[in-house]
Design a protein around this motif. Structure first.
Motif, mmCIF file in Angstrom:
data_model
loop_
_atom_site.group_PDB
_atom_site.id
_atom_site.type_symbol
_atom_site.label_atom_id
_atom_site.label_comp_id
_atom_site.label_asym_id
_atom_site.label_seq_id
_atom_site.Cartn_x
_atom_site.Cartn_y
_atom_site.Cartn_z
ATOM 1 N N PHE A 144 -16.314 13.199 16.044
ATOM 2 C CA PHE A 144 -15.775 11.842 16.166
ATOM 3 C C PHE A 144 -15.824 11.088 14.843
ATOM 4 C CE2 PHE A 144 -16.483 11.097 21.017
ATOM 5 C CZ PHE A 144 -15.399 11.925 21.283
ATOM 6 N N GLY A 145 -16.913 11.226 14.099
ATOM 7 C CA GLY A 145 -17.091 10.470 12.865
ATOM 8 C C GLY A 145 -16.056 10.829 11.814
ATOM 9 N N ARG A 146 -15.894 12.129 11.563
ATOM 10 C CA ARG A 146 -14.944 12.533 10.521
ATOM 11 C C ARG A 146 -13.510 12.195 10.915
ATOM 12 N NH1 ARG A 146 -16.819 18.656 10.904
ATOM 13 N NH2 ARG A 146 -18.688 17.496 11.502
ATOM 14 N N VAL A 147 -13.191 12.314 12.216
ATOM 15 C CA VAL A 147 -11.844 11.958 12.669
ATOM 16 C C VAL A 147 -11.603 10.465 12.473
ATOM 17 C CG1 VAL A 147 -10.330 11.777 14.681
ATOM 18 C CG2 VAL A 147 -11.650 13.855 14.303
ATOM 19 N N SER A 148 -12.580 9.640 12.850
ATOM 20 C CA SER A 148 -12.436 8.196 12.687
ATOM 21 C C SER A 148 -12.311 7.820 11.218
ATOM 22 C CB SER A 148 -13.629 7.475 13.320
ATOM 23 O OG SER A 148 -13.646 7.665 14.714
ATOM 24 N N GLY A 149 -13.019 8.521 10.351
ATOM 25 C CA GLY A 149 -12.899 8.259 8.925
ATOM 26 C C GLY A 149 -11.500 8.538 8.410
ATOM 27 N N LEU A 150 -10.919 9.660 8.822
ATOM 28 C CA LEU A 150 -9.553 10.001 8.414
ATOM 29 C C LEU A 150 -8.531 9.079 9.053
ATOM 30 C CD1 LEU A 150 -9.909 13.888 8.543
ATOM 31 C CD2 LEU A 150 -9.664 12.478 6.491
ATOM 32 N N PHE A 151 -8.778 8.688 10.306
ATOM 33 C CA PHE A 151 -7.890 7.732 10.960
ATOM 34 C C PHE A 151 -7.903 6.400 10.212
ATOM 35 C CE2 PHE A 151 -7.297 9.209 15.628
ATOM 36 C CZ PHE A 151 -6.823 10.432 15.168
ATOM 37 N N GLY A 152 -9.090 5.992 9.772
ATOM 38 C CA GLY A 152 -9.200 4.743 9.035
ATOM 39 C C GLY A 152 -8.460 4.773 7.713
ATOM 40 N N ALA A 153 -8.267 5.980 7.167
ATOM 41 C CA ALA A 153 -7.543 6.115 5.901
ATOM 42 C C ALA A 153 -6.038 6.098 6.092
ATOM 43 C CB ALA A 153 -7.954 7.424 5.216
ATOM 44 N N ALA A 154 -5.566 6.436 7.297
ATOM 45 C CA ALA A 154 -4.130 6.611 7.540
ATOM 46 C C ALA A 154 -3.337 5.342 7.258
ATOM 47 C CB ALA A 154 -3.905 7.076 8.983
ATOM 48 N N ALA A 155 -3.751 4.244 7.863
ATOM 49 C CA ALA A 155 -2.987 3.000 7.719
ATOM 50 C C ALA A 155 -2.999 2.465 6.286
ATOM 51 C CB ALA A 155 -3.498 1.946 8.695
ATOM 52 N N PRO A 156 -4.179 2.365 5.621
ATOM 53 C CA PRO A 156 -4.161 1.857 4.242
ATOM 54 C C PRO A 156 -3.300 2.699 3.302
ATOM 55 C CG PRO A 156 -6.394 1.810 5.100
ATOM 56 C CD PRO A 156 -5.565 2.546 6.110
ATOM 57 N N ILE A 157 -3.349 4.020 3.458
ATOM 58 C CA ILE A 157 -2.540 4.878 2.584
ATOM 59 C C ILE A 157 -1.056 4.644 2.838
ATOM 60 C CG2 ILE A 157 -1.883 7.279 2.141
ATOM 61 C CD1 ILE A 157 -4.833 8.022 2.509
ATOM 62 N N CYS A 158 -0.666 4.556 4.118
ATOM 63 C CA CYS A 158 0.739 4.296 4.446
ATOM 64 C C CYS A 158 1.168 2.917 3.950
ATOM 65 C CB CYS A 158 0.967 4.408 5.952
ATOM 66 S SG CYS A 158 0.977 6.109 6.563
ATOM 67 N N VAL A 159 0.278 1.948 4.038
ATOM 68 C CA VAL A 159 0.595 0.602 3.540
ATOM 69 C C VAL A 159 0.787 0.630 2.029
ATOM 70 C CG1 VAL A 159 -0.332 -1.714 3.179
ATOM 71 C CG2 VAL A 159 -0.522 -0.634 5.422
ATOM 72 N N MET A 160 -0.091 1.352 1.316
ATOM 73 C CA MET A 160 0.035 1.447 -0.139
ATOM 74 C C MET A 160 1.350 2.114 -0.538
ATOM 75 S SD MET A 160 -3.824 2.396 -1.438
ATOM 76 C CE MET A 160 -3.247 2.565 -3.127
ATOM 77 N N ILE A 161 1.706 3.190 0.180
ATOM 78 C CA ILE A 161 2.981 3.866 -0.101
ATOM 79 C C ILE A 161 4.142 2.916 0.171
ATOM 80 C CG2 ILE A 161 4.511 5.739 0.628
ATOM 81 C CD1 ILE A 161 1.967 7.386 1.221
ATOM 82 N N GLY A 162 4.028 2.197 1.298
ATOM 83 C CA GLY A 162 5.075 1.239 1.642
ATOM 84 C C GLY A 162 5.220 0.145 0.608
ATOM 85 N N GLN A 163 4.081 -0.375 0.114
ATOM 86 C CA GLN A 163 4.123 -1.401 -0.925
ATOM 87 C C GLN A 163 4.794 -0.882 -2.195
ATOM 88 O OE1 GLN A 163 -0.205 -2.580 -0.702
ATOM 89 N NE2 GLN A 163 0.666 -4.595 -0.993
ATOM 90 N N ALA A 164 4.477 0.357 -2.539
ATOM 91 C CA ALA A 164 5.065 0.945 -3.750
ATOM 92 C C ALA A 164 6.581 1.085 -3.600
ATOM 93 C CB ALA A 164 4.436 2.310 -4.022
ATOM 94 N N ILE A 165 7.018 1.550 -2.429
ATOM 95 C CA ILE A 165 8.461 1.712 -2.186
ATOM 96 C C ILE A 165 9.164 0.361 -2.207
ATOM 97 C CG2 ILE A 165 10.183 2.433 -0.476
ATOM 98 C CD1 ILE A 165 8.208 4.612 0.391
ATOM 99 N N LEU A 166 8.542 -0.633 -1.557
ATOM 100 C CA LEU A 166 9.136 -1.967 -1.543
ATOM 101 C C LEU A 166 9.208 -2.545 -2.953
ATOM 102 C CD1 LEU A 166 7.476 -3.550 1.632
ATOM 103 C CD2 LEU A 166 9.792 -2.655 1.404
ATOM 104 N N GLY A 167 8.204 -2.219 -3.791
ATOM 105 C CA GLY A 167 8.218 -2.693 -5.176
ATOM 106 C C GLY A 167 9.334 -2.050 -5.982
ATOM 107 N N ILE A 168 9.551 -0.748 -5.758
ATOM 108 C CA ILE A 168 10.619 -0.037 -6.475
ATOM 109 C C ILE A 168 11.989 -0.599 -6.105
ATOM 110 C CG2 ILE A 168 11.769 2.198 -6.715
ATOM 111 C CD1 ILE A 168 8.983 3.488 -6.305
ATOM 112 N N TYR A 169 12.144 -0.914 -4.803
ATOM 113 C CA TYR A 169 13.431 -1.434 -4.317
ATOM 114 C C TYR A 169 13.325 -2.940 -4.033
ATOM 115 C CZ TYR A 169 14.533 3.495 -3.846
ATOM 116 O OH TYR A 169 14.752 4.832 -4.089
#
Length: 422
Positions: A144-169
């Motif tokens: 449970f712990g390692r899964v929750s840790g990776l789940f917690g990383a999913a949204a911030p990483i996707c947000v960072m990618i999204g911010q970068a794409i929005l910045g490019i365009y």
């Protein structure tokens, strides 16, 4: 009870699918808060009215989600389809979210925009909920712990990618940006449904409960499952602290007299703290699994956020606040990962996991509403009591909520201790 055919997804495949579904369903709503929603509102009401309308849209949506999210979780738990209830809502939530986002994107009036925004939050929330719910249903508790840790990383990483794409365009019209977000989420949500296996419902016989009986049993019994309520309280208190950071912009203006450009630069300096939150979440999740202890991590993380609030209260420079923000993200990332693992462990039953997780998740919306309501009063009271800008008292109160969050973890059983049978 209907007949069910249980299917378990291979761990790596489940992880990939759930992370895809989580990241692409949470990120769109976060990215809307980074200006996309504001610019879409400006398109309808103009710049002068945008602030008031944005606050109204956020307030109505928050109340809507506090009411509908637990109901959505209960509906998801009772869904009986051959493809599996979690996969069904990954698909339905993605399609419903896409249609709702289109309504929001091309709305020509505020009421239509509010309807689209509320429904987008609801449907994307159903995708998120379904991805969370597969963990207690299909993952061994020692992971449970390692899964929750990776789940917690999913949204911030996707947000960072999204911010970068929005910045490019950056020069692309806001409606085209929203369309791109819609398409990416549909791909992510459907991919999650394809990758994850699910419990199939093969029968039709189930005794229906009366409305009164269902309402009575909607919230898990405090007497029978006290650890669930303690876990809900610790989430509520820490989310109140986190919601208080929405006042940082006004804090910079009032204490340090910064202008808009300076505040934007400060926000940019703080953005790498997201990665620290990701790393601390993964670290906390893996180590808590390894040593089979969750409560020390949750309590320590909550206390770290409290210390940061005290640092904000007495800060005399912007640099001090920026450094404090990095420590806050470290603590909050660890808290989120390990606390989610703790919640998965103490859920009353797998059958109602969706509903019970949804009730837990309403603490985010509830805490935001609480802070928006009490913040102006606390700041005004702080000015009267301490004779300063009011934020010293405000942040000290937030520190108190962090301490409460740490304390209410104490009654929750640790891994391996006697717990109620699920």
């Amino acid at each position: 009870m209907g007949n069910q055919q249980f299917q378990k997804t291979p761990f790596a495949r489940l992880l990939i699918g759930a992370v895809l579904g989580l990241g692409t369903s949470i990120a769109p709503l976060v990215l809307l808060g980074f200006g996309l929603a504001t610019f879409n509102i400006i398109r309808i009401v103009g710049v002068q009215n945008a602030t008031a309308v944005y606050g109204m849209v956020g307030g109505i949506t928050g109340i809507f989600l506090v009411i509908t999210s637990p109901l959505g979780g209960a509906i998801a738990d009772k869904t009986r389809v051959k493809m599996g209830r979690r996969r069904f809502w990954m698909v339905t939530g993605s399609i419903g979210g896409a249609l709702s986002m289109l309504t929001f994107t091309y709305a020509n009036s505020v009421p239509v925009l509010i309807i689209g925004y509320c429904l987008a939050n609801f449907f994307y929330g159903m995708v998120t909920l379904s991805c969370y719910a597969v963990v207690p249903e299909q993952v061994d508790p020692e992971r449970f712990g390692r899964v929750s840790g990776l789940f917690g990383a999913a949204a911030p990483i996707c947000v960072m990618i999204g911010q970068a794409i929005l910045g490019i365009y950056a020069d692309v019209p806001v409606q085209q940006k929203l369309l791109a977000i819609i398409i990416i989420q549909v791909i992510g949500g459907l991919s999650a449904a394809v990758l994850i296996k699910d419990t199939q419902f093969t029968g039709t016989v189930e005794k229906k409960k009366s409305f009164g009986e269902g309402l009575k049993n909607f919230y898990p019994s405090i007497k029978k499952y006290p650890e669930y309520t303690w876990a809900l309280l610790t989430k509520l208190f820490i989310n109140v602290t986190n919601a208080g950071l929405s006042m940082l912009t006004l804090f910079y203006i009032m204490r340090f007299h910064l202008g808009e450009g300076d505040i934007m630069r400060v926000m940019a300096y703080q953005s790498p703290a997201i990665m620290l939150m990701v790393l601390s979440g993964i670290f906390g999740g893996f180590v808590s699994d390894k040593i089979r202890r969750q409560k020390p991590f949750v309590m320590l993380a909550a206390l770290i956020t409290g210390v940061c609030m005290i640092a904000f209260a007495f800060s005399g420079s912007v640099t001090f606040v920026i450094v404090g923000n990095f420590f806050f993200n470290f603590g909050f990332g660890m808290y989120t990962a390990v606390d989610n693992a703790l919640v998965n462990r103490i859920l009353p039953s797998k059958e109602n996991a969706g509903k019970d997780i949804a009730i837990m998740n309403t603490t985010v919306n509830l805490s935001s509403a609480i802070v928006q309501f009490i913040a102006p009063m606390l700041i005004a009271l702080g000015t009267k009591l301490m004779g300063d800008d009011g934020y010293t008292f405000f942040f000290l109160m937030l520190a108190g909520f962090s301490i409460l969050s740490a304390l209410v973890v104490l009654p929750i059983p640790e891994i391996g201790q006697s717990e109620n049978s699920k």
